[in-house]
Design a protein around this motif. Structure first.
Motif, PDB file in Angstrom:
ATOM      1  N   ARG A  30       0.705  -1.216  -0.094  1.00 17.75           N
ATOM      2  CA  ARG A  30      -0.117   0.165   0.086  1.00 17.75           C
ATOM      3  C   ARG A  30       0.812   1.326  -0.107  1.00 17.75           C
ATOM      4  NH1 ARG A  30      -5.715  -0.725   1.471  1.00 17.75           N
ATOM      5  NH2 ARG A  30      -6.070  -2.588   1.443  1.00 17.75           N
ATOM      6  N   LEU A  31       2.020   1.184   0.702  1.00 17.00           N
ATOM      7  CA  LEU A  31       2.812   2.355   0.666  1.00 17.00           C
ATOM      8  C   LEU A  31       3.518   2.480  -0.801  1.00 17.00           C
ATOM      9  CD1 LEU A  31       4.687   4.582   2.038  1.00 17.00           C
ATOM     10  CD2 LEU A  31       6.471   2.635   2.513  1.00 17.00           C
ATOM     11  N   LEU A  32       3.983   1.490  -1.466  1.00 16.62           N
ATOM     12  CA  LEU A  32       4.378   1.648  -2.899  1.00 16.62           C
ATOM     13  C   LEU A  32       3.320   2.134  -3.640  1.00 16.62           C
ATOM     14  CD1 LEU A  32       6.547  -1.840  -2.835  1.00 16.62           C
ATOM     15  CD2 LEU A  32       7.303   0.313  -2.929  1.00 16.62           C
ATOM     16  N   LEU A  33       1.993   1.675  -3.663  1.00 17.09           N
ATOM     17  CA  LEU A  33       1.032   2.018  -4.413  1.00 17.09           C
ATOM     18  C   LEU A  33       1.168   3.929  -4.280  1.00 17.09           C
ATOM     19  CD1 LEU A  33      -1.860  -0.332  -3.558  1.00 17.09           C
ATOM     20  CD2 LEU A  33      -0.544   0.062  -5.939  1.00 17.09           C
ATOM     21  N   ARG A  34       1.242   4.401  -3.051  1.00 15.79           N
ATOM     22  CA  ARG A  34       1.135   5.700  -2.969  1.00 15.79           C
ATOM     23  C   ARG A  34       2.342   6.413  -3.387  1.00 15.79           C
ATOM     24  NH1 ARG A  34      -0.993   3.938   2.018  1.00 15.79           N
ATOM     25  NH2 ARG A  34       1.041   4.263   3.183  1.00 15.79           N
ATOM     26  N   ILE A  35       3.630   5.688  -3.307  1.00 12.04           N
ATOM     27  CA  ILE A  35       4.790   6.414  -3.805  1.00 12.04           C
ATOM     28  C   ILE A  35       4.831   6.073  -5.373  1.00 12.04           C
ATOM     29  CG2 ILE A  35       7.226   5.938  -3.835  1.00 12.04           C
ATOM     30  CD1 ILE A  35       7.136   5.022  -1.076  1.00 12.04           C
ATOM     31  N   ASP A  36       4.303   5.150  -5.806  1.00 12.05           N
ATOM     32  CA  ASP A  36       4.412   4.984  -7.218  1.00 12.05           C
ATOM     33  C   ASP A  36       3.639   5.775  -7.971  1.00 12.05           C
ATOM     34  OD1 ASP A  36       5.037   4.174 -10.029  1.00 12.05           O
ATOM     35  OD2 ASP A  36       4.162   2.227  -9.501  1.00 12.05           O
ATOM     36  N   LYS A  37       3.902   7.141  -8.351  1.00  8.18           N
ATOM     37  CA  LYS A  37       2.863   7.986  -8.816  1.00  8.18           C
ATOM     38  C   LYS A  37       2.689   7.790 -10.494  1.00  8.18           C
ATOM     39  CE  LYS A  37       2.700  10.796  -5.446  1.00  8.18           C
ATOM     40  NZ  LYS A  37       1.664  10.470  -4.344  1.00  8.18           N
ATOM     41  N   ALA A  38       3.743   7.058 -11.168  1.00  9.79           N
ATOM     42  CA  ALA A  38       3.662   6.864 -12.579  1.00  9.79           C
ATOM     43  C   ALA A  38       2.616   5.269 -12.814  1.00  9.79           C
ATOM     44  CB  ALA A  38       5.079   6.441 -12.980  1.00  9.79           C
ATOM     45  N   GLY A  39       2.416   4.854 -11.396  1.00  4.85           N
ATOM     46  CA  GLY A  39       1.683   3.595 -11.766  1.00  4.85           C
ATOM     47  C   GLY A  39       2.236   2.315 -12.488  1.00  4.85           C
ATOM     48  N   THR A  40       3.516   2.242 -12.445  1.00  7.82           N
ATOM     49  CA  THR A  40       4.230   1.207 -13.279  1.00  7.82           C
ATOM     50  C   THR A  40       4.219  -0.231 -12.556  1.00  7.82           C
ATOM     51  OG1 THR A  40       6.381   1.972 -12.222  1.00  7.82           O
ATOM     52  CG2 THR A  40       5.461   2.873 -14.511  1.00  7.82           C
ATOM     53  N   LEU A  41       4.439  -0.020 -11.140  1.00  9.08           N
ATOM     54  CA  LEU A  41       4.532  -1.284 -10.474  1.00  9.08           C
ATOM     55  C   LEU A  41       3.343  -2.101 -10.696  1.00  9.08           C
ATOM     56  CD1 LEU A  41       6.585  -0.316  -7.180  1.00  9.08           C
ATOM     57  CD2 LEU A  41       7.418  -1.695  -8.979  1.00  9.08           C
ATOM     58  N   ARG A  42       3.229  -3.388 -10.596  1.00  7.49           N
ATOM     59  CA  ARG A  42       2.275  -4.452 -10.553  1.00  7.49           C
ATOM     60  C   ARG A  42       2.529  -5.278  -9.307  1.00  7.49           C
ATOM     61  NH1 ARG A  42       0.811  -1.039 -13.176  1.00  7.49           N
ATOM     62  NH2 ARG A  42      -0.293  -0.936 -15.272  1.00  7.49           N
ATOM     63  N   ALA A  93      14.719   1.490  -6.773  1.00  9.77           N
ATOM     64  CA  ALA A  93      15.523   2.091  -7.921  1.00  9.77           C
ATOM     65  C   ALA A  93      14.451   2.108  -9.118  1.00  9.77           C
ATOM     66  CB  ALA A  93      16.464   1.110  -8.261  1.00  9.77           C
ATOM     67  N   GLU A  94      13.759   1.427  -9.009  1.00  7.79           N
ATOM     68  CA  GLU A  94      12.580   1.155 -10.189  1.00  7.79           C
ATOM     69  C   GLU A  94      11.772   2.564  -9.897  1.00  7.79           C
ATOM     70  OE1 GLU A  94      10.695   0.150 -13.493  1.00  7.79           O
ATOM     71  OE2 GLU A  94      12.235  -1.184 -12.384  1.00  7.79           O
ATOM     72  N   LEU A  95      11.248   2.912  -8.588  1.00  7.37           N
ATOM     73  CA  LEU A  95      10.602   4.248  -8.491  1.00  7.37           C
ATOM     74  C   LEU A  95      11.200   5.508  -8.925  1.00  7.37           C
ATOM     75  CD1 LEU A  95       9.265   3.166  -5.085  1.00  7.37           C
ATOM     76  CD2 LEU A  95       7.843   3.071  -7.164  1.00  7.37           C
ATOM     77  N   GLY A  96      12.679   5.425  -8.923  1.00  5.97           N
ATOM     78  CA  GLY A  96      13.268   6.763  -9.162  1.00  5.97           C
ATOM     79  C   GLY A  96      13.358   7.774  -8.313  1.00  5.97           C
ATOM     80  N   GLY A  97      13.895   9.010  -8.670  1.00  2.44           N
ATOM     81  CA  GLY A  97      13.489  10.058  -7.532  1.00  2.44           C
ATOM     82  C   GLY A  97      14.650   9.742  -6.481  1.00  2.44           C
ATOM     83  N   VAL A  98      14.111  10.184  -5.073  1.00  2.00           N
ATOM     84  CA  VAL A  98      14.631   9.886  -3.882  1.00  2.00           C
ATOM     85  C   VAL A  98      15.006   8.622  -3.559  1.00  2.00           C
ATOM     86  CG1 VAL A  98      12.933  10.170  -2.487  1.00  2.00           C
ATOM     87  CG2 VAL A  98      15.158  10.910  -1.577  1.00  2.00           C
ATOM     88  N   TRP A  99      13.889   7.659  -3.986  1.00  3.75           N
ATOM     89  CA  TRP A  99      13.975   6.428  -3.923  1.00  3.75           C
ATOM     90  C   TRP A  99      15.213   5.685  -4.446  1.00  3.75           C
ATOM     91  CZ3 TRP A  99      11.259   5.470   0.232  1.00  3.75           C
ATOM     92  CH2 TRP A  99      10.387   6.527   0.541  1.00  3.75           C
ATOM     93  N   ARG A 100      15.585   6.110  -5.619  1.00  3.08           N
ATOM     94  CA  ARG A 100      16.952   5.621  -6.155  1.00  3.08           C
ATOM     95  C   ARG A 100      18.079   5.807  -5.301  1.00  3.08           C
ATOM     96  NH1 ARG A 100      17.305   4.018 -11.325  1.00  3.08           N
ATOM     97  NH2 ARG A 100      15.667   5.063 -12.026  1.00  3.08           N
ATOM     98  N   VAL A 101      17.978   7.098  -4.625  1.00  2.00           N
ATOM     99  CA  VAL A 101      19.236   7.269  -3.789  1.00  2.00           C
ATOM    100  C   VAL A 101      19.112   6.271  -2.735  1.00  2.00           C
ATOM    101  CG1 VAL A 101      20.177   9.015  -2.227  1.00  2.00           C
ATOM    102  CG2 VAL A 101      19.252   9.680  -4.573  1.00  2.00           C
ATOM    103  N   VAL A 102      17.928   6.209  -2.149  1.00  3.55           N
ATOM    104  CA  VAL A 102      18.013   4.934  -0.923  1.00  3.55           C
ATOM    105  C   VAL A 102      18.613   3.771  -1.461  1.00  3.55           C
ATOM    106  CG1 VAL A 102      16.296   3.773   0.429  1.00  3.55           C
ATOM    107  CG2 VAL A 102      16.128   6.366   0.108  1.00  3.55           C
ATOM    108  N   SER A 103      18.132   3.257  -2.854  1.00  2.00           N
ATOM    109  CA  SER A 103      18.713   2.114  -3.417  1.00  2.00           C
ATOM    110  C   SER A 103      20.077   1.791  -3.473  1.00  2.00           C
ATOM    111  CB  SER A 103      17.942   1.972  -4.747  1.00  2.00           C
ATOM    112  OG  SER A 103      18.626   2.677  -5.693  1.00  2.00           O
TER     113      SER A 103
END
Length: 147
Positions: A30-42, A93-103
């Motif tokens: 559910r957190l990933l659903l909120r973070i993934d603004k592009a809606g790419t993750l399944r 990394a897939e989410l990009g942005g600041v999340w890529r830095v965390v990766s």
């Protein structure tokens, strides 16, 4: 003569397979659903038919629900996959942005990262309980789940 390839055929389809009965796993989804603004993750529960078929195709255990599995392009049967902390870091990394830095935490060796993951996996039901179904925050998110 050029052949037109539909845009949808060119897109990768990243898939995160997770323990569908785990409260912590579902909270993370559910957190990933909120973070993934592009809606790419399944998403697909490891116990479901989609994940079970993918696990069998890749020769992975079909009864091990202690690890998430991330497949960056699940329709490709010969593509890579990652589990445990590698999977988490690849999703970020897939989410990009600041999340890529965390990766970038992948610079920490897996032999240091994965033991903590395994401890949390072993205790997750005691700490977070089983998942109790409830409505998604956005109705359109339901389309991002595979059976």
């Amino acid at each position: 003569m050029t052949t037109h390839v539909p845009e949808t055929a060119l897109r990768r389809t990243p898939l995160l397979m997770y323990d569908g009965t785990c409260g912590l796993c579902n909270a993370c989804v559910r957190l990933l659903l909120r973070i993934d603004k592009a809606g790419t993750l399944r998403f697909a529960p490891l116990q479901g038919p989609t994940a079970q078929a993918i696990l069998r195709e890749r020769g992975l255990p079909t009864e091990d629900f202690d690890s998430l599995i991330f497949v960056p392009d699940f329709p490709r049967k010969d593509g890579p996959h990652w589990s445990r902390t590698d999977g988490v870091l690849q999703v970020l990394a897939e989410l990009g942005g600041v999340w890529r830095v965390v990766s970038w935490l992948r610079v920490i060796p897996r032999w240091l990262r994965d033991p903590l993951y395994k401890v949390v996996a072993r205790l997750r039901y005691r700490l977070f309980g089983e998942y109790r179904p409830r409505p998604l925050a956005k109705v359109e998110w339901a389309a991002r789940f595979l059976p």
